[in-house]
Each structure stands twice: as C-alpha cells, then as structure tokens.
Design a protein around this motif. Structure first.
Motif, PDB file in Angstrom:
ATOM      1  N   VAL A  48     -20.122  34.787  -9.857  1.00  0.00           N
ATOM      2  CA  VAL A  48     -21.434  35.088  -9.285  1.00  0.00           C
ATOM      3  C   VAL A  48     -22.543  34.380 -10.065  1.00  0.00           C
ATOM      4  CG1 VAL A  48     -23.115  36.933  -8.885  1.00  0.00           C
ATOM      5  CG2 VAL A  48     -20.677  37.325  -8.418  1.00  0.00           C
ATOM      6  N   SER A  49     -22.516  34.552 -11.375  1.00  0.00           N
ATOM      7  CA  SER A  49     -23.608  34.037 -12.203  1.00  0.00           C
ATOM      8  C   SER A  49     -23.171  34.074 -13.658  1.00  0.00           C
ATOM      9  CB  SER A  49     -24.856  34.907 -12.006  1.00  0.00           C
ATOM     10  OG  SER A  49     -25.931  34.468 -12.805  1.00  0.00           O
ATOM     11  N   CYS A  50     -23.881  33.318 -14.475  1.00  0.00           N
ATOM     12  CA  CYS A  50     -23.654  33.405 -15.912  1.00  0.00           C
ATOM     13  C   CYS A  50     -24.921  33.008 -16.644  1.00  0.00           C
ATOM     14  CB  CYS A  50     -22.480  32.543 -16.360  1.00  0.00           C
ATOM     15  SG  CYS A  50     -22.686  30.778 -16.072  1.00  0.00           S
ATOM     16  N   ILE A  51     -24.958  33.407 -17.915  1.00  0.00           N
ATOM     17  CA  ILE A  51     -26.074  33.049 -18.774  1.00  0.00           C
ATOM     18  C   ILE A  51     -25.505  32.671 -20.126  1.00  0.00           C
ATOM     19  CG2 ILE A  51     -26.474  35.486 -19.423  1.00  0.00           C
ATOM     20  CD1 ILE A  51     -29.505  34.725 -19.543  1.00  0.00           C
ATOM     21  N   SER A  52     -25.949  31.535 -20.639  1.00  0.00           N
ATOM     22  CA  SER A  52     -25.426  31.058 -21.911  1.00  0.00           C
ATOM     23  C   SER A  52     -26.181  31.710 -23.068  1.00  0.00           C
ATOM     24  CB  SER A  52     -25.573  29.539 -21.995  1.00  0.00           C
ATOM     25  OG  SER A  52     -26.937  29.190 -22.189  1.00  0.00           O
ATOM     26  N   SER A  53     -25.705  31.438 -24.265  1.00  0.00           N
ATOM     27  CA  SER A  53     -26.387  31.954 -25.448  1.00  0.00           C
ATOM     28  C   SER A  53     -27.762  31.318 -25.603  1.00  0.00           C
ATOM     29  CB  SER A  53     -25.546  31.704 -26.700  1.00  0.00           C
ATOM     30  OG  SER A  53     -25.293  30.323 -26.861  1.00  0.00           O
ATOM     31  N   HIS A  54     -27.968  30.187 -24.940  1.00  0.00           N
ATOM     32  CA  HIS A  54     -29.270  29.514 -24.971  1.00  0.00           C
ATOM     33  C   HIS A  54     -30.103  29.843 -23.733  1.00  0.00           C
ATOM     34  CE1 HIS A  54     -27.850  27.268 -28.399  1.00  0.00           C
ATOM     35  NE2 HIS A  54     -26.785  26.895 -27.716  1.00  0.00           N
ATOM     36  N   HIS A  55     -29.639  30.814 -22.949  1.00  0.00           N
ATOM     37  CA  HIS A  55     -30.350  31.306 -21.766  1.00  0.00           C
ATOM     38  C   HIS A  55     -30.307  30.344 -20.594  1.00  0.00           C
ATOM     39  CE1 HIS A  55     -32.426  34.894 -23.682  1.00  0.00           C
ATOM     40  NE2 HIS A  55     -31.820  34.284 -24.690  1.00  0.00           N
ATOM     41  N   SER A  56     -29.431  29.358 -20.621  1.00  0.00           N
ATOM     42  CA  SER A  56     -29.187  28.570 -19.412  1.00  0.00           C
ATOM     43  C   SER A  56     -28.428  29.434 -18.429  1.00  0.00           C
ATOM     44  CB  SER A  56     -28.377  27.326 -19.751  1.00  0.00           C
ATOM     45  OG  SER A  56     -29.082  26.494 -20.634  1.00  0.00           O
ATOM     46  N   THR A  57     -28.691  29.214 -17.146  1.00  0.00           N
ATOM     47  CA  THR A  57     -28.092  30.086 -16.137  1.00  0.00           C
ATOM     48  C   THR A  57     -27.409  29.289 -15.034  1.00  0.00           C
ATOM     49  OG1 THR A  57     -30.155  30.206 -14.886  1.00  0.00           O
ATOM     50  CG2 THR A  57     -29.756  31.937 -16.518  1.00  0.00           C
ATOM     51  N   TYR A  58     -26.513  29.962 -14.368  1.00  0.00           N
ATOM     52  CA  TYR A  58     -25.825  29.426 -13.194  1.00  0.00           C
ATOM     53  C   TYR A  58     -25.782  30.526 -12.150  1.00  0.00           C
ATOM     54  CZ  TYR A  58     -21.821  28.970 -10.119  1.00  0.00           C
ATOM     55  OH  TYR A  58     -21.007  28.960  -9.022  1.00  0.00           O
ATOM     56  N   TYR A  59     -25.914  30.123 -10.877  1.00  0.00           N
ATOM     57  CA  TYR A  59     -25.736  31.042  -9.756  1.00  0.00           C
ATOM     58  C   TYR A  59     -24.880  30.359  -8.705  1.00  0.00           C
ATOM     59  CZ  TYR A  59     -29.768  33.358 -11.839  1.00  0.00           C
ATOM     60  OH  TYR A  59     -30.615  33.979 -12.719  1.00  0.00           O
ATOM     61  N   ALA A  60     -23.969  31.118  -8.132  1.00  0.00           N
ATOM     62  CA  ALA A  60     -23.241  30.613  -6.986  1.00  0.00           C
ATOM     63  C   ALA A  60     -24.233  30.385  -5.848  1.00  0.00           C
ATOM     64  CB  ALA A  60     -22.174  31.615  -6.569  1.00  0.00           C
ATOM     65  N   ASP A  61     -23.901  29.446  -4.975  1.00  0.00           N
ATOM     66  CA  ASP A  61     -24.844  29.036  -3.936  1.00  0.00           C
ATOM     67  C   ASP A  61     -25.372  30.205  -3.107  1.00  0.00           C
ATOM     68  OD1 ASP A  61     -23.288  25.813  -3.170  1.00  0.00           O
ATOM     69  OD2 ASP A  61     -24.743  26.421  -4.696  1.00  0.00           O
ATOM     70  N   SER A  62     -24.505  31.128  -2.747  1.00  0.00           N
ATOM     71  CA  SER A  62     -24.927  32.216  -1.859  1.00  0.00           C
ATOM     72  C   SER A  62     -25.804  33.250  -2.572  1.00  0.00           C
ATOM     73  CB  SER A  62     -23.711  32.907  -1.253  1.00  0.00           C
ATOM     74  OG  SER A  62     -22.909  33.479  -2.256  1.00  0.00           O
ATOM     75  N   MET A  63     -25.925  33.158  -3.883  1.00  0.00           N
ATOM     76  CA  MET A  63     -26.738  34.080  -4.664  1.00  0.00           C
ATOM     77  C   MET A  63     -28.074  33.479  -5.091  1.00  0.00           C
ATOM     78  SD  MET A  63     -23.410  34.526  -5.065  1.00  0.00           S
ATOM     79  CE  MET A  63     -22.112  35.738  -5.082  1.00  0.00           C
ATOM     80  N   LYS A  64     -28.198  32.174  -4.982  1.00  0.00           N
ATOM     81  CA  LYS A  64     -29.432  31.533  -5.436  1.00  0.00           C
ATOM     82  C   LYS A  64     -30.632  32.073  -4.667  1.00  0.00           C
ATOM     83  CE  LYS A  64     -27.336  27.204  -6.950  1.00  0.00           C
ATOM     84  NZ  LYS A  64     -27.152  25.760  -6.681  1.00  0.00           N
ATOM     85  N   GLY A  65     -31.664  32.384  -5.400  1.00  0.00           N
ATOM     86  CA  GLY A  65     -32.869  32.916  -4.801  1.00  0.00           C
ATOM     87  C   GLY A  65     -32.840  34.410  -4.565  1.00  0.00           C
ATOM     88  N   ARG A  66     -31.666  35.025  -4.705  1.00  0.00           N
ATOM     89  CA  ARG A  66     -31.552  36.471  -4.489  1.00  0.00           C
ATOM     90  C   ARG A  66     -31.179  37.219  -5.769  1.00  0.00           C
ATOM     91  NH1 ARG A  66     -27.772  38.613  -1.192  1.00  0.00           N
ATOM     92  NH2 ARG A  66     -26.226  36.999  -1.638  1.00  0.00           N
ATOM     93  N   PHE A  67     -30.383  36.599  -6.608  1.00  0.00           N
ATOM     94  CA  PHE A  67     -29.910  37.245  -7.838  1.00  0.00           C
ATOM     95  C   PHE A  67     -30.587  36.596  -9.038  1.00  0.00           C
ATOM     96  CE2 PHE A  67     -25.417  38.665  -6.238  1.00  0.00           C
ATOM     97  CZ  PHE A  67     -26.012  39.299  -5.159  1.00  0.00           C
ATOM     98  N   THR A  68     -30.822  37.403 -10.056  1.00  0.00           N
ATOM     99  CA  THR A  68     -31.389  36.908 -11.303  1.00  0.00           C
ATOM    100  C   THR A  68     -30.629  37.525 -12.463  1.00  0.00           C
ATOM    101  OG1 THR A  68     -33.589  36.738 -10.305  1.00  0.00           O
ATOM    102  CG2 THR A  68     -33.458  36.657 -12.703  1.00  0.00           C
ATOM    103  N   ILE A  69     -30.123  36.674 -13.338  1.00  0.00           N
ATOM    104  CA  ILE A  69     -29.414  37.144 -14.517  1.00  0.00           C
ATOM    105  C   ILE A  69     -30.345  37.045 -15.723  1.00  0.00           C
ATOM    106  CG2 ILE A  69     -28.406  34.898 -15.100  1.00  0.00           C
ATOM    107  CD1 ILE A  69     -25.831  36.407 -15.902  1.00  0.00           C
TER     108      ILE A  69
END
Length: 124
Positions: A48-69
């Motif tokens: 679904v999503s992840c956040i690195s120790s440096h606060h970089s983030t990833y979101y799966a396409d269907s979650m972009k704009g809707r989910f925030t980690i």
C-alpha cells in the motif's frame, strides 16, 4: 521482544476516512523503513505505502491522493491516513518493518516483523 501493533481499523461508509496506527515496541522505528500492506479475501497481499527513515514515501497507484503515510518518531508510531475510502479498500491492513521502500514499490518478506493486522471495511 519486538512487536508491531496496528489499530484504527473499522467499518466506514464509502467516501469516509480512517487513520491507521502502527506502534512499535522493543525497537526504534525511526531507524527503519516501515510499510503498510493489505490483503483482501481471496486476493494476494499487496503493498500500500511505505516511508523510509529519511521520510521518503511510496504509494501504490490506487492510493495516491487518498492515503498519506507519516511517522512520529517521538511516539514510535507510523500512521496511514486514508480518505475517500472505496469498497475495494476493504481488507486487513498490516504494517511491517524493516521493509525495502523504493520510489516505485515496497517489498517485505516473512522475515520482517509484522503486526497482527487491523480490519478495514468500507460499506454502506
């Protein structure tokens, strides 16, 4: 012992919001990349999503704009704010650490630490 505990799931109507929490004990989350995954009945687990120790983030396409980690290192907790929820978001949501958090993917395996999961049901 190292533990991850998810909370915040529940039943919500389409278009609603939930905030999931992933609280760690026994280790410091801010040293690691943390990921959220979900598994719906009859389907494979997906990132679904992840956040690195440096606060970089990833979101799966269907979650972009809707989910925030986000992460709160003082609370040793990672959050997943979910908005505009859809019935297809219904699943058990798990957090895991440490994960491989890339700009275009999140990877984890059974050797990582996993929480017990929290159920999210989106239904009217």
């Amino acid at each position: 012992q190292l533990h991850l505990v998810e909370s915040g799931g529940g039943l919500v109507q389409p278009g609603g919001s939930l905030r999931l929490s992933c609280a760690a004990s026994g280790f410091t989350l801010d040293d690691y990349a943390i990921g959220w995954f979900r598994q719906a009945p009859g389907k494979e687990r997906e990132g679904v999503s992840c956040i690195s120790s440096h606060h970089s983030t990833y979101y799966a396409d269907s979650m972009k704009g809707r989910f925030t980690i986000s992460r709160d290192n003082a609370e040793n907790t990672v959050y997943l704010q979910m908005t505009s929820l859809k019935p297809e978001d219904t699943a058990i949501y798990y957090c895991a650490a440490p994960v491989a958090c890339y700009s275009d993917n999140v990877l984890a395996d059974e050797l990582d630490y996993w929480g017990q999961g929290t159920q999210v049901t989106v239904s009217s």
